[in-house]
Motif scaffolding. Structure first.
Motif, mmCIF file in Angstrom:
data_model
loop_
_atom_site.group_PDB
_atom_site.id
_atom_site.type_symbol
_atom_site.label_atom_id
_atom_site.label_comp_id
_atom_site.label_asym_id
_atom_site.label_seq_id
_atom_site.Cartn_x
_atom_site.Cartn_y
_atom_site.Cartn_z
ATOM 1 N N LEU A 5 -21.517 -68.700 58.033
ATOM 2 C CA LEU A 5 -21.828 -67.511 57.685
ATOM 3 C C LEU A 5 -20.979 -66.987 56.728
ATOM 4 N N THR A 6 -21.469 -66.812 55.382
ATOM 5 C CA THR A 6 -20.678 -66.138 54.241
ATOM 6 C C THR A 6 -20.757 -65.301 53.713
ATOM 7 N N ASP A 7 -19.950 -64.449 52.823
ATOM 8 C CA ASP A 7 -20.279 -62.909 51.967
ATOM 9 C C ASP A 7 -21.525 -63.574 50.738
ATOM 10 N N PRO A 8 -22.226 -62.452 50.818
ATOM 11 C CA PRO A 8 -23.181 -62.537 49.365
ATOM 12 C C PRO A 8 -21.922 -63.469 48.180
ATOM 13 N N ASP A 9 -20.254 -62.265 48.127
ATOM 14 C CA ASP A 9 -20.253 -62.422 46.936
ATOM 15 C C ASP A 9 -19.523 -63.620 46.355
ATOM 16 N N PHE A 10 -19.586 -65.171 47.769
ATOM 17 C CA PHE A 10 -19.012 -66.055 47.722
ATOM 18 C C PHE A 10 -18.670 -66.506 46.252
ATOM 19 N N LEU A 11 -17.866 -67.046 45.481
ATOM 20 C CA LEU A 11 -17.823 -68.688 44.924
ATOM 21 C C LEU A 11 -17.098 -69.596 44.978
ATOM 22 N N GLY A 91 -12.143 -63.986 59.138
ATOM 23 C CA GLY A 91 -13.366 -63.424 58.239
ATOM 24 C C GLY A 91 -13.728 -64.464 57.844
ATOM 25 N N PRO A 92 -14.578 -64.509 57.062
ATOM 26 C CA PRO A 92 -16.147 -65.564 56.242
ATOM 27 C C PRO A 92 -15.149 -66.030 55.011
ATOM 28 N N PRO A 93 -15.542 -67.263 55.381
ATOM 29 C CA PRO A 93 -16.409 -67.890 55.897
ATOM 30 C C PRO A 93 -16.298 -68.474 57.091
ATOM 31 N N TYR A 94 -17.238 -68.074 59.113
ATOM 32 C CA TYR A 94 -17.455 -68.827 59.288
ATOM 33 C C TYR A 94 -18.205 -69.613 60.381
ATOM 34 N N LEU A 95 -17.295 -70.917 60.991
ATOM 35 C CA LEU A 95 -18.092 -72.108 60.894
ATOM 36 C C LEU A 95 -18.049 -72.462 62.354
ATOM 37 N N ALA A 96 -19.383 -72.350 62.921
ATOM 38 C CA ALA A 96 -19.499 -72.608 64.425
ATOM 39 C C ALA A 96 -21.157 -73.587 64.580
ATOM 40 N N THR A 97 -20.705 -74.077 65.754
ATOM 41 C CA THR A 97 -22.824 -74.588 66.126
ATOM 42 C C THR A 97 -23.563 -74.019 66.280
ATOM 43 N N ALA A 98 -24.982 -73.771 66.936
ATOM 44 C CA ALA A 98 -25.381 -72.807 66.967
ATOM 45 C C ALA A 98 -25.466 -72.494 67.945
ATOM 46 N N ARG A 99 -25.187 -72.662 69.309
ATOM 47 C CA ARG A 99 -24.482 -72.209 70.558
ATOM 48 C C ARG A 99 -23.454 -71.318 70.901
ATOM 49 N N ASP A 100 -22.883 -71.418 69.981
ATOM 50 C CA ASP A 100 -21.598 -70.151 69.656
ATOM 51 C C ASP A 100 -22.033 -69.480 69.082
ATOM 52 N N MET A 101 -22.348 -69.835 67.931
ATOM 53 C CA MET A 101 -23.102 -68.221 66.667
ATOM 54 C C MET A 101 -23.269 -67.530 68.136
ATOM 55 N N TYR A 102 -24.780 -68.061 68.985
ATOM 56 C CA TYR A 102 -25.242 -67.126 69.451
ATOM 57 C C TYR A 102 -24.455 -66.079 70.595
ATOM 58 N N ARG A 103 -23.715 -67.271 71.319
ATOM 59 C CA ARG A 103 -22.792 -66.422 72.154
ATOM 60 C C ARG A 103 -22.302 -65.776 72.131
ATOM 61 N N ILE A 104 -21.511 -65.671 70.885
ATOM 62 C CA ILE A 104 -20.567 -64.594 69.696
ATOM 63 C C ILE A 104 -21.535 -63.329 68.911
ATOM 64 N N ALA A 105 -23.252 -63.572 68.942
ATOM 65 C CA ALA A 105 -23.513 -62.081 68.476
ATOM 66 C C ALA A 105 -23.570 -61.974 69.525
#
Length: 105
Positions: A5-11, A91-105
Motif C-alpha cells: 500500500l503506497t501513496d499516489p505521489d510516491f516516486l 507510514g506508507p509504504p505498508y507491506l503485509a500478506t493479504a490475510r494480515d491486511m484484511y485483519r488490519i483493515a
C-alpha cells in the motif's frame, strides 16, 4: 501474496521488495536497531508486516480512536506513549500478506 500500500505521489527509485534482510539496503534508526537485530525473519510474512518509519511517532494516540476504529474498547487505546513511539510510528509504504491486511483493515 504480499500487498503493498503506497501513496499516489510516491516516486520509486528502486523496486519495492518483501525482503529486508540486507542490512546495507535496509535503513534502521538507532532506537530500533536492537528490535531489528532480534527479529527472527526480515521477510514479509503472516504476522510479520513491514512499513516505512513515519515521523508522527505516537501522536496518533491523540486522535479520536473511537471514531477511527469503530470500537470504544479498541486495543489501540491501551498503547502507551513509549511503546507507541517505538513500535507504531508506521507510514506508507505498508507491506503485509493479504490475510494480515484484511485483519488490519
Amino acid at each position: 501474496d504480499v500487498i503493498i500500500l503506497t501513496d499516489p505521489d510516491f516516486l520509486l527509485l528502486r523496486p519495492i521488495t518483501d525482503d529486508f534482510s540486507n542490512e546495507r539496503e535496509t535503513l534502521v534508526g538507532p532506537r530500533r536497531k536492537s528490535i531489528y537485530e532480534n527479529k527472527q525473519s526480515h521477510i514479509v510474512s503472516h504476522g510479520n508486516p513491514y512499513a516505512q518509519t513515519y515521523g508522527l511517532g505516537a501522536q496518533w494516540r491523540k486522535f479520536d480512536l473511537d471514531a477511527i476504529t469503530g470500537d470504544p474498547s479498541s486495543p489501540a487505546k491501551d498503547v502507551d506513549q513509549p511503546t507507541g513511539g517505538i513500535y507504531y510510528p508506521a507510514g506508507p509504504p505498508y507491506l503485509a500478506t493479504a490475510r494480515d491486511m484484511y485483519r488490519i483493515a
